[in-house]
Design an enzyme around this catalytic site. Sequence first.
Site, PDB file in Angstrom:
ATOM      1  N   GLU A  31       0.836  -1.206   0.000  1.00 12.25           N
ATOM      2  CA  GLU A  31       0.000   0.000   0.000  1.00 12.25           C
ATOM      3  C   GLU A  31       0.871   1.256   0.000  1.00 12.25           C
ATOM      4  O   GLU A  31       1.467   1.615   1.021  1.00 12.25           O
ATOM      5  CB  GLU A  31      -0.924   0.011   1.217  1.00 12.25           C
ATOM      6  N   GLU A  72      -5.630   4.094   7.941  1.00 12.59           N
ATOM      7  CA  GLU A  72      -5.160   3.540   6.665  1.00 12.59           C
ATOM      8  C   GLU A  72      -5.094   2.020   6.699  1.00 12.59           C
ATOM      9  O   GLU A  72      -5.416   1.357   5.717  1.00 12.59           O
ATOM     10  CB  GLU A  72      -3.803   4.127   6.282  1.00 12.59           C
ATOM     11  N   GLU A  79     -10.573  -2.668   1.757  1.00 11.41           N
ATOM     12  CA  GLU A  79     -10.337  -2.851   0.323  1.00 11.41           C
ATOM     13  C   GLU A  79      -9.950  -4.289  -0.003  1.00 11.41           C
ATOM     14  O   GLU A  79     -10.445  -4.863  -0.983  1.00 11.41           O
ATOM     15  CB  GLU A  79      -9.268  -1.880  -0.171  1.00 11.41           C
TER      16      GLU A  79
END
Length: 120
Positions: A31, A72, A79
């Site tokens: 990420e 995050e 996700e």
Amino acid sequence: MSPFKGQTGLKRVLNATGYSIDGLRAAFTGEAAFRQLVLLSVVLIPVTFMLNVSRAERAILIAVCLLSLIVELLNSAIEAAIDRISLDRHPLSKNAKDMGSAAQAVAMTMIALVWAVILL
């Protein structure tokens, strides 16, 4: 009790620590947004020790940086779970991903506002 639950006691703590390290490693390697936030935190957190602020203010400045990392991680987890279910476009999948992104936008705004309020 879930049949998927693992060990108890110290073994559970050690397993959980390993899973957490695996999660941090996955977020860092997979990420870009997480890596950027880590870099921001690596810069901002040491800066707090150079500022003439109270301990409470320093703690808040550090906490908002860490909170953004937490958000995050959760956004990336959402996700990944959505992508695991299906890569097909679906309005509910889009909503879930967009809400995770919005949460991160709020966290970033909070960093900016808290730092501005304390320093200005």
